[in-house]
Design a protein around this motif. Structure first.
Motif, PDB file in Angstrom:
ATOM      1  N   ALA A  28       0.615  16.139  16.591  1.00 12.58           N
ATOM      2  CA  ALA A  28      -0.661  16.428  17.257  1.00 12.58           C
ATOM      3  C   ALA A  28      -0.661  15.923  18.694  1.00 12.58           C
ATOM      4  N   ASP A  29      -0.042  14.773  18.915  1.00 13.26           N
ATOM      5  CA  ASP A  29       0.010  14.231  20.265  1.00 13.26           C
ATOM      6  C   ASP A  29       0.830  15.119  21.195  1.00 13.26           C
ATOM      7  N   ALA A  30       1.809  15.827  20.616  1.00 15.01           N
ATOM      8  CA  ALA A  30       2.710  16.638  21.433  1.00 15.01           C
ATOM      9  C   ALA A  30       2.320  18.107  21.484  1.00 15.01           C
ATOM     10  N   ASP A  31       1.356  18.523  20.692  1.00 12.21           N
ATOM     11  CA  ASP A  31       1.025  19.943  20.566  1.00 12.21           C
ATOM     12  C   ASP A  31      -0.487  20.127  20.679  1.00 12.21           C
ATOM     13  N   ARG A  32      -0.937  20.743  21.756  1.00  9.66           N
ATOM     14  CA  ARG A  32      -2.369  20.909  21.981  1.00  9.66           C
ATOM     15  C   ARG A  32      -3.026  21.828  20.956  1.00  9.66           C
ATOM     16  N   LEU A  33      -2.248  22.710  20.336  1.00  9.11           N
ATOM     17  CA  LEU A  33      -2.800  23.659  19.371  1.00  9.11           C
ATOM     18  C   LEU A  33      -2.842  23.112  17.948  1.00  9.11           C
ATOM     19  N   PHE A  34      -2.262  21.925  17.746  1.00  8.00           N
ATOM     20  CA  PHE A  34      -2.192  21.352  16.405  1.00  8.00           C
ATOM     21  C   PHE A  34      -3.572  20.858  15.972  1.00  8.00           C
ATOM     22  N   VAL A  35      -4.015  21.271  14.779  1.00  4.95           N
ATOM     23  CA  VAL A  35      -5.341  20.924  14.265  1.00  4.95           C
ATOM     24  C   VAL A  35      -5.194  19.811  13.226  1.00  4.95           C
ATOM     25  N   ARG A  36      -5.616  18.609  13.572  1.00  7.01           N
ATOM     26  CA  ARG A  36      -5.455  17.460  12.682  1.00  7.01           C
ATOM     27  C   ARG A  36      -6.189  17.648  11.354  1.00  7.01           C
ATOM     28  N   SER A  37      -7.403  18.190  11.391  1.00  7.13           N
ATOM     29  CA  SER A  37      -8.176  18.324  10.153  1.00  7.13           C
ATOM     30  C   SER A  37      -7.498  19.274   9.183  1.00  7.13           C
ATOM     31  N   ALA A  38      -6.909  20.339   9.718  1.00  4.97           N
ATOM     32  CA  ALA A  38      -6.179  21.270   8.848  1.00  4.97           C
ATOM     33  C   ALA A  38      -4.967  20.571   8.238  1.00  4.97           C
ATOM     34  N   ALA A  39      -4.283  19.754   9.035  1.00  5.63           N
ATOM     35  CA  ALA A  39      -3.122  19.021   8.526  1.00  5.63           C
ATOM     36  C   ALA A  39      -3.532  18.060   7.408  1.00  5.63           C
ATOM     37  N   ARG A  40      -4.672  17.380   7.583  1.00  3.15           N
ATOM     38  CA  ARG A  40      -5.131  16.440   6.556  1.00  3.15           C
ATOM     39  C   ARG A  40      -5.465  17.169   5.256  1.00  3.15           C
ATOM     40  N   ALA A  41      -6.046  18.362   5.362  1.00  7.37           N
ATOM     41  CA  ALA A  41      -6.342  19.142   4.157  1.00  7.37           C
ATOM     42  C   ALA A  41      -5.054  19.505   3.426  1.00  7.37           C
ATOM     43  N   ILE A  42      -4.021  19.859   4.188  1.00  6.83           N
ATOM     44  CA  ILE A  42      -2.726  20.175   3.578  1.00  6.83           C
ATOM     45  C   ILE A  42      -2.138  18.934   2.928  1.00  6.83           C
ATOM     46  N   HIS A  43      -2.295  17.771   3.556  1.00  5.40           N
ATOM     47  CA  HIS A  43      -1.789  16.528   2.965  1.00  5.40           C
ATOM     48  C   HIS A  43      -2.485  16.240   1.632  1.00  5.40           C
ATOM     49  N   VAL A  44      -3.778  16.515   1.565  1.00 13.69           N
ATOM     50  CA  VAL A  44      -4.510  16.296   0.314  1.00 13.69           C
ATOM     51  C   VAL A  44      -3.955  17.191  -0.786  1.00 13.69           C
ATOM     52  N   LEU A  45      -3.729  18.462  -0.480  1.00 12.12           N
ATOM     53  CA  LEU A  45      -3.156  19.370  -1.475  1.00 12.12           C
ATOM     54  C   LEU A  45      -1.732  18.951  -1.830  1.00 12.12           C
ATOM     55  N   SER A  46      -1.009  18.436  -0.847  1.00 15.99           N
ATOM     56  CA  SER A  46       0.374  18.015  -1.085  1.00 15.99           C
ATOM     57  C   SER A  46       0.467  16.755  -1.934  1.00 15.99           C
ATOM     58  N   ALA A  47      -0.632  16.024  -2.059  1.00 15.63           N
ATOM     59  CA  ALA A  47      -0.623  14.802  -2.878  1.00 15.63           C
ATOM     60  C   ALA A  47      -0.247  15.096  -4.324  1.00 15.63           C
ATOM     61  N   PHE A  48      -0.445  16.331  -4.771  1.00 15.44           N
ATOM     62  CA  PHE A  48      -0.176  16.682  -6.166  1.00 15.44           C
ATOM     63  C   PHE A  48       1.295  17.020  -6.431  1.00 15.44           C
ATOM     64  N   HIS A  49       2.107  17.091  -5.392  1.00 16.84           N
ATOM     65  CA  HIS A  49       3.482  17.552  -5.568  1.00 16.84           C
ATOM     66  C   HIS A  49       4.257  16.753  -6.609  1.00 16.84           C
ATOM     67  N   ASP A  50       4.151  15.452  -6.562  1.00 21.78           N
ATOM     68  CA  ASP A  50       4.939  14.619  -7.478  1.00 21.78           C
ATOM     69  C   ASP A  50       4.087  13.983  -8.572  1.00 21.78           C
ATOM     70  N   ALA A  51       2.853  14.460  -8.710  1.00 25.26           N
ATOM     71  CA  ALA A  51       1.949  13.891  -9.720  1.00 25.26           C
ATOM     72  C   ALA A  51       2.352  14.356 -11.116  1.00 25.26           C
TER      73      ALA A  51
END
Length: 269
Positions: free
Chosen positions: A17-40
């Motif tokens: 996000a620091d290096a990319d002006r188009l990067f959306v942090r909130s969208a990334a966090r939502a993906i991280h939440v969904l990714s939490a289930f990968h190894d569950a």
């Protein structure tokens, strides 16, 4: 063991996000939440999700609430935690039906079933892993062996080594050395130099052969699927039981069928 090719951690996302002006942090966090289930191995609590997504519990609560409202997360039947929502399957369906490689491979894999009763899989290449996109089951399968979207490492599986064998030697070595090599069975080869030798053998033969390295009692043949530039897109895997096959007989019977199928797909993209 966590999959080294899972989506970036929040630390990586913040850096991006620091290096990319188009990067959306909130969208990334939502993906991280969904990714939490990968190894569950079961439902996750809010605390679990926050820890796995590397966000605070308050942010996790808001994101989970939003994703539940959209049908991408649901409460477990016993109401003790959260599970992925059914609407995620819509995205899986979209991925498979729109992927041009899967579109071409599907009728070829279906035709293979007429010649073989063993398990036939088609996977997509993702560097340190391959992801199953099509699965034709045999008479003996475990739950995970039937699931589309399941991924396996490239370094110790037939399809994975097949894809790595299509890469330049230095690139294949870099992928093998990128993460610690996990021993899945007592016979998993975790020596990088030895694995590179197996890749060279696969390059000469036109197929990779693996026995007892990822699943004990299993022998598998893998053939790479290549684009017009010769880069790997995926692989065809055929797996059998060592209680029914001698390794030499299995490779002699199945490798030519897999290679013929691969020729029908290769160079289409």
């Amino acid at each position: 063991m966590p999959d080294p090719k899972r989506p970036h951690s929040s630390v990586a996302s913040n850096f991006q996000a620091d290096a990319d002006r188009l990067f959306v942090r909130s969208a990334a966090r939502a993906i991280h939440v969904l990714s939490a289930f990968h190894d569950a191995d079961g439902p996750l609590s809010l605390t679990d999700i926050a820890a796995k997504a590397e966000i605070d519990r308050s942010a996790a609560q808001r994101l989970v609430h939003t994703l539940m409202s959209l049908g991408h997360i649901r409460r477990s039947a016993d109401d003790r935690g959260y599970l992925p929502g059914l609407r995620l399957l819509d995205h899986t369906h979209d991925t498979l039906r729109l992927d041009p490689v899967v579109q071409v491979a599907t009728p070829v894999i279906l035709e293979m079933r007429k010649s073989l009763s063993e398990r036939i899989d088609f996977s997509l290449y993702d560097e340190t892993r391959v992801i199953y996109a099509l699965r034709m089951q045999s008479k003996r399968e475990t739950f995970y062996a039937t699931l589309v979207g399941h991924s396996v490492p490239t370094f110790c599986t037939a399809g994975g080594r097949a894809t790595l064998s299509a890469l330049p030697v230095d690139e294949a070595r870099e992928i093998i050395n990128r993460f610690p090599l996990h021993q899945y069975t007592s016979q998993t080869n975790i020596d990088p130099n030895s694995i590179m030798e197996r890749l060279e053998q696969a390059r000469r033969d036109g197929f990779a052969l693996v026995e007892n390295e990822f699943v004990m009692g299993e022998v598998a043949v893998g053939v790479p699927i290549l684009n017009r530039q010769g880069r790997p897109l995926g692989a065809i895997h055929i797996a059998g039981s060592l209680s029914e096959w001698r390794v030499e007989d299995f490779s002699r019977s199945t490798a030519p069928i897999a290679q013929e199928a691969a020729r029908a797909i290769n160079g289409s993209f």
